[in-house]
Design a protein around this motif. Structure first.
Motif, PDB file in Angstrom:
ATOM      1  N   ALA A 178       0.655  -1.557  -0.225  1.00 28.55           N
ATOM      2  CA  ALA A 178      -0.051  -0.389   0.254  1.00 28.55           C
ATOM      3  C   ALA A 178       0.613   1.308   0.086  1.00 28.55           C
ATOM      4  O   ALA A 178       1.506   0.990   0.771  1.00 28.55           O
ATOM      5  N   VAL A 179       0.585   2.124  -0.346  1.00 32.29           N
ATOM      6  CA  VAL A 179       0.968   3.541  -0.924  1.00 32.29           C
ATOM      7  C   VAL A 179      -0.076   4.916  -0.614  1.00 32.29           C
ATOM      8  O   VAL A 179      -0.960   4.767  -1.558  1.00 32.29           O
ATOM      9  N   GLY A 180       0.864   5.297   0.319  1.00 30.75           N
ATOM     10  CA  GLY A 180      -0.975   5.972   0.571  1.00 30.75           C
ATOM     11  C   GLY A 180      -0.380   7.888  -0.092  1.00 30.75           C
ATOM     12  O   GLY A 180       0.483   8.275  -0.215  1.00 30.75           O
ATOM     13  N   PHE A 181      -1.813   8.392  -0.359  1.00 28.89           N
ATOM     14  CA  PHE A 181      -1.335  10.476  -0.771  1.00 28.89           C
ATOM     15  C   PHE A 181      -2.846  10.907   0.192  1.00 28.89           C
ATOM     16  O   PHE A 181      -2.873  10.877  -0.036  1.00 28.89           O
ATOM     17  N   PRO A 182      -1.959  12.338   0.566  1.00 26.51           N
ATOM     18  CA  PRO A 182      -2.707  12.889   0.839  1.00 26.51           C
ATOM     19  C   PRO A 182      -3.638  13.973  -0.366  1.00 26.51           C
ATOM     20  O   PRO A 182      -4.011  14.852  -0.570  1.00 26.51           O
ATOM     21  N   PHE A 183      -4.461  12.299  -0.697  1.00 23.71           N
ATOM     22  CA  PHE A 183      -5.252  13.481  -1.759  1.00 23.71           C
ATOM     23  C   PHE A 183      -6.199  14.726  -1.374  1.00 23.71           C
ATOM     24  O   PHE A 183      -6.019  15.428  -2.687  1.00 23.71           O
ATOM     25  N   ALA A 184      -6.853  14.672  -0.196  1.00 24.09           N
ATOM     26  CA  ALA A 184      -8.186  15.570  -0.021  1.00 24.09           C
ATOM     27  C   ALA A 184      -7.049  17.203   0.225  1.00 24.09           C
ATOM     28  O   ALA A 184      -7.240  17.808  -0.105  1.00 24.09           O
ATOM     29  N   THR A 185      -5.810  16.856   0.587  1.00 27.07           N
ATOM     30  CA  THR A 185      -4.836  17.669   1.231  1.00 27.07           C
ATOM     31  C   THR A 185      -4.093  18.107  -0.276  1.00 27.07           C
ATOM     32  O   THR A 185      -4.796  20.483  -0.615  1.00 27.07           O
TER      33      THR A 185
END
Length: 646
Positions: A178-185
């Protein structure tokens, strides 16, 4: 029998295309809140999107996958997008479906949403394949998660090579894949609304799968251009924000690759759209209904493109009003239809019985969902069959027809209109949630093949030469000639009471027997005109499969999997459910040793109907059942066949 005419067909198609564009955008969400970008990645993204959309350039991604080695090539790919209702999961699914279609892939999408406007878990899946498909894939290749719940629910469906992209704005995951990105931010500050995270997620997926940058942007342009320059510009910026984030993260870029397919001349559509267009092109001119999931879209589409054809659409106060409006319109001479689902069907039952005994031609589209009572309005099931076969009190003729695809739904809707007026009785279109609402890449509907048969109708000229008119005249083949009320020189009485040939109420025993034979005999005499079943697989196979509706997709896929393992199967796709086409099923059952009846309900309703109608083959039937609100996957059916008798 008459053709629909090229002018009418073209007008209907133009209206349909406009309505389809309008209603495909219902998944587009707006969100009143916004988040300010934080961190260095957010700052980089803000600089990238500072110029107008026309001047933004696609982010270049190198050919070498960041994870090392060659990309994993997929000829059949499935992506799940999950989050809360209002996160825009359906928008991501729609964008991916459009891209897959551009690459010439067959497309199938499904949805899992709650019966509410916003909030609660919602997910959608989209599948693209080089081979024809009409079912959800057994395993997911990539998961986009907007919250932790989406990971918890979607992770069990991941393939061993599956990968997760998640919105790390509000949570973190330690999963190795899994890789996360702060899309909403990332999008909230520059674009003012965090909801653009769905388009950013599409951008990240385009990097993960090595999408063609130009085609990726074309999808955004086609999806949002007609919503105005501002919406288009913001979505193009959100796309590049997502692509930048994914291209700079280790182990993401070009992890997978998807080849080109040859399915270019297809359209993305649903069963509900097909039913609505079939009704319009097939001469339908009056529709009344009441909103109910999953049938509402039929009425919504018709509200847009039936009025230009001089048709009328009415939203009734309830299902009781809807069925009675349709009966009145049909009695007046209009081609009329309503649509509903389980709870509404229960309310319509007495009205449908009235149409049966009064010999009034009505069409009812039943979009089945999980029952009883309210059940699960947005989930899939096929549990209305027993109710429809035994619809209401007393006995009267009806036809129950079951399309298996949008193309089938278009054609069978036209057939239903013709059969209703030709034989003057109710016709039920037996649909289900998956067929009604899931999107599929479909061949274009053949408008030129549409033929309209309005049965025996008495013209004013013919009426002038009649010495008498009997609305319920006993004829050799069953149906009586019809003269609309107001035809000069003719008078008739129509009633739901038992009646004689003139429509006068009668309790005469001889007349009762005569009228019952007249009405019920239609189901025997009409059988050659009913939609025939279809057979798939080698005639020599000794294992049979039987199904109807949306089960056809996973059954056909299961046949391919079984054939690869050396197991031959013969599939009977039922299109006329009732009256049971014994003349088709008898030779089918004679040629096999075992028949697996695949359906979505607890009690095996279709298998029970087949046993009642063909008792000699009772022992051959095996039920393959699913009733958890989800659709069959092909491996479910393979496991049932390989497991032998259940």
């Amino acid at each position: 029998m008459a053709s629909a005419g090229p002018t009418t067909a073209r007008r209907a198609l133009r209206a349909f295309r406009t309505a389809r564009r309008d209603f495909r955008d219902i998944a587009l969400n707006s969100h009143p809140t916004s988040n300010n970008p934080t961190g260095s990645l957010g700052a980089r993204s803000e600089r990238i999107v500072s110029s107008p959309a026309a001047k933004t350039t696609p982010v270049a991604v190198g050919p070498t996958p960041a994870a090392g080695g060659s990309p994993l090539e997929l000829s059949d790919v499935s992506v799940m997008i999950g989050g809360q209702g209002g996160d825009g999961t359906l928008t991501v699914s729609d964008l991916l479906g459009r891209y897959f279609r551009k690459r010439g892939l067959y497309v199938y999408t499904s949805r899992n949403v709650l019966s509410r406007i916003r909030g609660g878990h919602a997910d959608a899946s989209v599948r693209g394949s080089r081979d024809p498909i009409a079912a959800v894939k057994a395993h997911v290749d990539a998961l986009v998660a907007f919250d932790q719940e989406a990971i918890d629910l979607g992770r069990p469906e991941l393939a061993p090579h599956g990968f997760i992209l998640y919105d790390s704005t509000s949570f973190r995951s330690d999963l190795p894949n899994a890789v996360g990105f702060p899309f909403a931010t990332l999008v909230g500050g520059p674009l003012g609304q965090p909801i653009f995270k769905n388009t950013a997620a599409y951008g990240a997926l385009s990097v993960l799968f090595g999408f063609d940058p130009a085609k990726t942007r074309e999808v955004i342009d086609e999806r949002f251009r007609r919503r105005g320059d501002v919406a288009l510009e913001k979505n193009l910026k959100a796309l590049e924000i997502g692509r930048t984030a994914a291209s700079e993260a280790a182990g993401v870029a070009n992890r997978f690759s998807i080849g080109e397919g040859d399915a270019h001349d297809l359209v993305l559509t649903t069963g509900n759209q097909a039913v609505a267009l079939g009704f319009a092109v097939g001469g339908g001119r009056f529709f009344a209904g009441y909103p109910i999931t999953p049938a509402t879209e039929i009425m919504e589409y018709l509200q847009r493109y039936l009025p230009p054809l001089d048709g009328v659409v009415r939203q009734a106060e309830d299902e009781l009003g809807a069925i009675n409006m349709v009966i009145g319109a049909a009695y007046a001479g209009a081609r009329a239809m309503t649509s509903t689902s389980g709870p509404g069907l229960s309310l319509m039952t007495e009205g449908i019985g009235h149409a049966g005994t009064a010999e009034i031609p009505v069409v009812v589209a039943d979009c089945q969902r999980v029952g009883p009572s309210t059940g699960q309005p947005t989930r899939h099931e096929q549990s209305d069959l027993s109710h429809l076969v035994n619809l209401g009190h007393g006995e009267y003729p009806r036809f129950i027809l079951a399309p298996a695809s949008p193309v089938d739904a278009f054609g069978i809707t036209v057939d239903a209109l013709n059969l209703a007026e030709r034989w003057r009785l109710p016709v039920i279109l037996l649909l289900d949630q998956a067929l009604c609402q899931n999107t599929i890449a479909s061949p274009r509907f053949d408008l030129a093949s549409v033929r309209i048969d309005r049965g025996r109708r008495i013209s004013p000229e013919e009426a002038a030469g009649l010495a008498q008119y009997k609305a319920y005249e006993v004829t050799e083949d069953g149906p009586s000639a019809f003269a609309p009320p107001g035809t000069p020189g003719l008078w008739s009485q129509v009633t739901g009471n038992e009646h004689d040939e003139w429509g006068h109420v009668s309790v005469n025993r001889t007349n009762r027997v005569r009228m019952m034979k007249k009405r019920m005999g239609k189901m025997v005499r009409a059988q050659p005109e009913l939609p025939p079943g279809r057979l798939f697989g080698p005639a020599s196979a000794r294992i049979g499969l039987v199904g109807y509706g949306s089960t056809s997709g996973p059954i056909l896929e299961a046949q391919t999997l079984l054939a690869a393992r050396g197991i031959g199967t013969r599939y009977y796709q039922a299109r006329t459910i009732y009256p049971v086409p014994v003349h088709e099923l008898e030779p089918f059952f004679q040629g096999i040793d075992t028949a697996f009846v695949v359906e979505h309900n607890y009690t095996g309703q279709y298998a029970r109907l087949l046993r009642e109608s063909l008792p000699a083959h009772h022992a051959k039937l095996r039920s393959v059942l699913r009733y958890d609100g989800d659709s069959f996957r092909a491996p479910d059916i393979v496991a049932a066949v390989e497991g032998g008798p259940q």
